[in-house]
Each structure stands twice: as C-alpha cells, then as structure tokens.
Enzyme design. Structure first.
Site, PDB file in Angstrom:
ATOM      1  N   TYR A  40      -5.845  50.587-105.709  1.00  0.00           N
ATOM      2  CA  TYR A  40      -7.298  50.445-105.848  1.00  0.00           C
ATOM      3  C   TYR A  40      -7.589  49.379-106.880  1.00  0.00           C
ATOM      4  CZ  TYR A  40      -9.567  53.789-102.871  1.00  0.00           C
ATOM      5  OH  TYR A  40     -10.079  54.421-101.774  1.00  0.00           O
ATOM      6  N   ARG A  43      -6.468  39.330 -90.712  1.00  0.00           N
ATOM      7  CA  ARG A  43      -7.821  39.708 -90.279  1.00  0.00           C
ATOM      8  C   ARG A  43      -8.687  39.984 -91.498  1.00  0.00           C
ATOM      9  NH1 ARG A  43      -9.999  40.759 -85.533  1.00  0.00           N
ATOM     10  NH2 ARG A  43      -8.050  39.946 -84.708  1.00  0.00           N
ATOM     11  N   ASP A  54     -22.180  29.991 -90.956  1.00  0.00           N
ATOM     12  CA  ASP A  54     -21.145  30.953 -90.581  1.00  0.00           C
ATOM     13  C   ASP A  54     -20.151  30.174 -89.724  1.00  0.00           C
ATOM     14  OD1 ASP A  54     -19.515  32.765 -89.333  1.00  0.00           O
ATOM     15  OD2 ASP A  54     -21.092  34.196 -88.868  1.00  0.00           O
ATOM     16  N   GLU A  94     -11.193  48.049-107.463  1.00  0.00           N
ATOM     17  CA  GLU A  94     -12.622  47.720-107.454  1.00  0.00           C
ATOM     18  C   GLU A  94     -12.959  46.801-108.618  1.00  0.00           C
ATOM     19  OE1 GLU A  94     -11.946  50.949-106.340  1.00  0.00           O
ATOM     20  OE2 GLU A  94     -13.751  51.749-105.366  1.00  0.00           O
ATOM     21  N   THR A 154     -14.411  33.950 -91.242  1.00  0.00           N
ATOM     22  CA  THR A 154     -13.288  34.877 -91.114  1.00  0.00           C
ATOM     23  C   THR A 154     -12.026  34.104 -91.473  1.00  0.00           C
ATOM     24  OG1 THR A 154     -13.156  34.341 -88.777  1.00  0.00           O
ATOM     25  CG2 THR A 154     -14.314  36.374 -89.368  1.00  0.00           C
ATOM     26  N   LYS A 175      -9.014  33.452 -87.451  1.00  0.00           N
ATOM     27  CA  LYS A 175      -9.203  32.701 -86.202  1.00  0.00           C
ATOM     28  C   LYS A 175      -8.449  31.370 -86.314  1.00  0.00           C
ATOM     29  CE  LYS A 175     -13.587  34.935 -85.003  1.00  0.00           C
ATOM     30  NZ  LYS A 175     -14.313  35.491 -86.155  1.00  0.00           N
TER      31      LYS A 175
HETATM   32  N1  DSN Z   1     -15.612  38.651 -82.003  1.00  0.00           N
HETATM   33  C1  DSN Z   1     -15.578  37.287 -82.468  1.00  0.00           C
HETATM   34  C2  DSN Z   1     -15.418  36.336 -81.346  1.00  0.00           C
HETATM   35  O1  DSN Z   1     -14.648  36.635 -80.454  1.00  0.00           O
HETATM   36  O2  DSN Z   1     -16.012  35.274 -81.354  1.00  0.00           O
HETATM   37  C3  DSN Z   1     -16.722  36.951 -83.306  1.00  0.00           C
HETATM   38  O3  DSN Z   1     -16.815  37.882 -84.315  1.00  0.00           O
END
Ligand code: DSN
Length: 419
Positions: free
Chosen positions: A53, A234, A199, A55, A225, A228
């Site tokens: 933990y 993730r 974003d 925080e 994120t 990707k």
């Molecule tokens: N689920 C993602 C996508 O496939 O674009 C976006 O969060």
C-alpha cells in the site's frame, strides 16, 4: 504453499492462460488499442509491488515502508517527463477513464459544460456519454466529423464552442483515423476562454515516436493509457502544466482513487524506458507505414474507408455495401484468426450492437515485426473472407495462412512466467 507455481496451485487457471497465450501467438491481433507488452513489462507487472500500500505520492505517503515504491514511482514520473517534455506527470491512474475522471474532477464543477467528440463519431464513453459518469455529472456538448469529408472541421467546432461556452474542450478519439493538430485546437480554446485537454490514449506511442503532432506544448492537460501504442502495462497517466499539478494530483488521490497499483506503476517505468530507447521511433513509424499500406490494399480491393484512408495506426472500414454488418464481419474474421472489433462509422444507421464498420489497426502486428508485404497479404485475406461471407472453406484456408504468417513472425516464444 507460498512457493508453489500456478500450474500446481490452479491447473484450471494455468490452462486458461495457456489458451490465451496460444490465441495471442496464433492470431493476428488487429484491435488498434491492443498490443504485446514486452517480457520485462510483464515481469514487472507481475512483481511483488502488488503487495504494497502506498497511498500518497513519493516522499509523502500515508504508509511506512515505501522507500522502493517511491523510487519506482519517481522513476516512472521522471521518464515520462523526459519522453514527453511534460512539466508534471501523474502515473497513478488505473485506467484511461479514471484519468479522465480525475481531470474533470480537478477542473470542473458539477453541471459545468465541456465540449468533446461524440462517441458515435469516434469519441470515447468517458467524453460525456450519457450512460457514463461524465455524461451524468457534467453537461457535455458534442462535436463530430462532417458528413462529406468525415473529418473534424475546426471552424464548426469553434461555432459550437462559441454557442455553448465550454469550460473545457476535450480533443481526442478512439476511432478517428486522421491527424489532430493541437496547435489549432489551442487557438479554438483560447477564442472561447476554455481549458484544453487532449485524450491521446490511442496515439501516445505515435506522439512519443514523432509521427503524430505533440499535444504537450498546447494542452493544459493530456491524458493517456499506457498499454496501447505505448506498449506498456494496462493503465494510464496524466501529463499537465505545472499550474494544474496540485489540482490533478489531489483529484487522482484522494479524489477518485485510493491505493495506487505499485506493480503497474513500476511496469509503466519499464515501458517508458523502452520508449526512450533506440528502435521505438522506428517501431512507431512502421505502425503508420503499415496502416497506410493496409488501407491502400483494402481500398484497392473495393472497400470504402471512412475519410478515404488513414494518417495514424487505425482505419474504419465501411461495410454498408458488403452485405455484412460490423459484428458479422468481426465474427467471420475471427474464424480465420484475424481479430478486429466492430465499430460505428460516422452517421451510422445501425445500432452499436451491430455497427456498419470494423476498426483494424496495426500496433500489435507491427510489434511482431510484420512489414508492408505482410500488410498486403493481410489485406487480401480480409478481403477474401468478407467478400465471401457464406464460404466456410475460404475462412478455413485463410486460417491456415494466418497460422503460417504467425509462425513466421513469432511472439512470446520464451515466456513461461506462470509455469
Ligand atoms: N476500449 C478502448 C478502445 O478500444 O479504443 C478505448 O478505451
């Protein structure tokens, strides 16, 4: 009990993971938001920091014993700042949606208006969809793409912004195949006195690789994120100007999250190191080259692409004239080992459960080191399957071709971390 390996403790789960490994190895992963994290990232994400933990933030935790957690988180922050030239970085958001939630929580009050891309034109659930928290607690107003060009027209966005006077403009998408020029978006935001948030969850790797315009100099806040095109674990991150640092940090913790996932933060640091290394820029450039080649091949085969092609890592294929909807197409392709997702196309007449399109992307197959010749081969395979939806023999033949292609471009050959 503590030292037994997974296949001894839980053979059922070990078999499930074996199955998933085989699927990832023997299929063409063409969902543009998916990728293959490296062995180093996987090792770190599965590490002992899951036990801790922590925080708070480095140097100011609510728990003792955080010295190594502080080091891991500081390393992730420092690397992200270096890679993106950001003034401030928060690496704690568990997901992209939670990163967005933290930004709204930091910058907006209940009921405030923000302007974002309609999800049915390529935006994201957390950009104000009514079923999502962002559509429930705030007042989202939407822009989309033009009917004729299927691209965003910033003059139109400005008109909408002048009318609704948003406190925040959100630029970014999950299914937009074209470049976003953040400098121009800044001009729009300044004209209406709005804050600007990008974003860039989908295109963050392309930005790091220098093959997409950079939002960091122009946006007050950037969310992304990490799993990707960035090819990390993730999770998510927020980059922002110094003046918003305190608000953003307080919004992430204690605003919308409590204990950070320290194992994931450690893995984010490793992924960011990989992104700073030689070869990452080439990888990103190849993702774009591969997408262009695949798009070219599909168009030559008679498929209509939304906006007539792609500038980034994905494309939207309109199947309206092909006698199959997006869901049927994705299912037919899956039978052949080609994994894509159905997707709405702008002004779609079909419901989101069916969709008129699919959204193939190249990040994961480029990680396997496939290049332009393989894109042509894949384009032809997609074409054969979709042009003959009733022909199971063709799907079986293509499955064999996909297996061979995957054998020639192997992935995760020496990974057996659960055995
Ligand atoms: N689920 C993602 C996508 O496939 O674009 C976006 O969060």
């Amino acid at each position: 009990m503590m030292n037994r390996i997974l296949s001894e403790v839980d053979p059922q789960m070990a078999a499930i993971l074996e199955g998933e490994m085989k699927r990832q190895q023997t299929c063409l992963v063409m969902i543009p938001s998916e990728n293959y994290a490296s062995k180093a990232v996987l090792q770190t994400q599965g590490c002992i920091m899951t036990n801790k933990y922590a925080e708070g933030y480095p140097g100011a935790r609510y728990y003792n014993g955080c010295q190594f957690n502080d080091m891991a988180e500081s390393l992730a922050i420092e690397r992200a700042k270096r890679l993106f030239g950001a003034e401030h970085v928060n690496v704690q958001p568990h997901t992209g949606s939670q990163a967005n939630m933290a930004v709204y929580y930091a910058l907006l009050n209940d009921g405030d208006t923000f302007l974002a891309m309609d999800v049915s034109h390529g935006g994201h659930l957390s950009h104000g969809r009514k079923q999502n928290f962002s559509g429930r607690y705030y007042n989202p107003v939407f822009y989309g793409v033009e009917k004729d060009t299927e691209r965003i027209d910033l003059n139109h966005v400005l008109d909408i912004a002048m009318k609704c006077k948003p406190k925040l403009i959100v630029v970014g998408a999950s299914a937009y195949p074209r470049i976003l020029d953040f400098k121009e978006w800044r001009e729009v935001a300044d004209k209406v006195g709005a804050l600007l948030m990008a974003d860039v969850a989908h295109i963050i790797g392309l930005i790091a690789g220098g093959v997409h315009p950079d939002p960091v100099p122009y946006c007050d806040v950037v969310t992304t994120t990490t799993h990707k095109t960035l090819r990390g674990p993730r999770g998510a991150m927020i980059l922002c100007k110094k003046e918003f640092a305190e608000k953003i940090d307080k919004a992430v913790f204690p605003g919308v999250q409590a204990g950070p996932l320290m194992h994931v933060i450690a893995a984010k640091a490793v992924a960011l190191k990989e992104a700073l290394e030689y070869g990452f820029r080439e990888y990103q450039a190849q993702i774009v080259k591969n997408a262009k080649k695949l798009a070219e091949c599909l168009m030559k085969e008679g498929f209509r692409l939304v906006s007539g092609g792609t500038d980034n890592h994905l494309m939207l294929v309109d199947l309206s004239d092909k006698g199959v909807n997006g869901q049927e197409a994705a299912d037919l392709l899956e039978e052949s080992g080609i994994i894509v997702n159905k997707n709405l196309i702008p002004y779609d007449t079909k419901p989101p459960t069916q969709c008129s399109g699919i959204r193939p992307g190249t990040p994961a197959i480029t990680t396997r080191e496939m290049r332009e010749p393989e894109m042509e081969q894949i384009g032809m395979m997609i074409s054969r399957v979709l042009k003959h939806p009733k022909n199971a023999k063709i799907r079986a033949e293509v499955r064999q071709e996909v297996m061979e292609l995957c054998r020639n471009f192997p992935i995760y050959q020496d990974i057996d971390i659960w055995r």
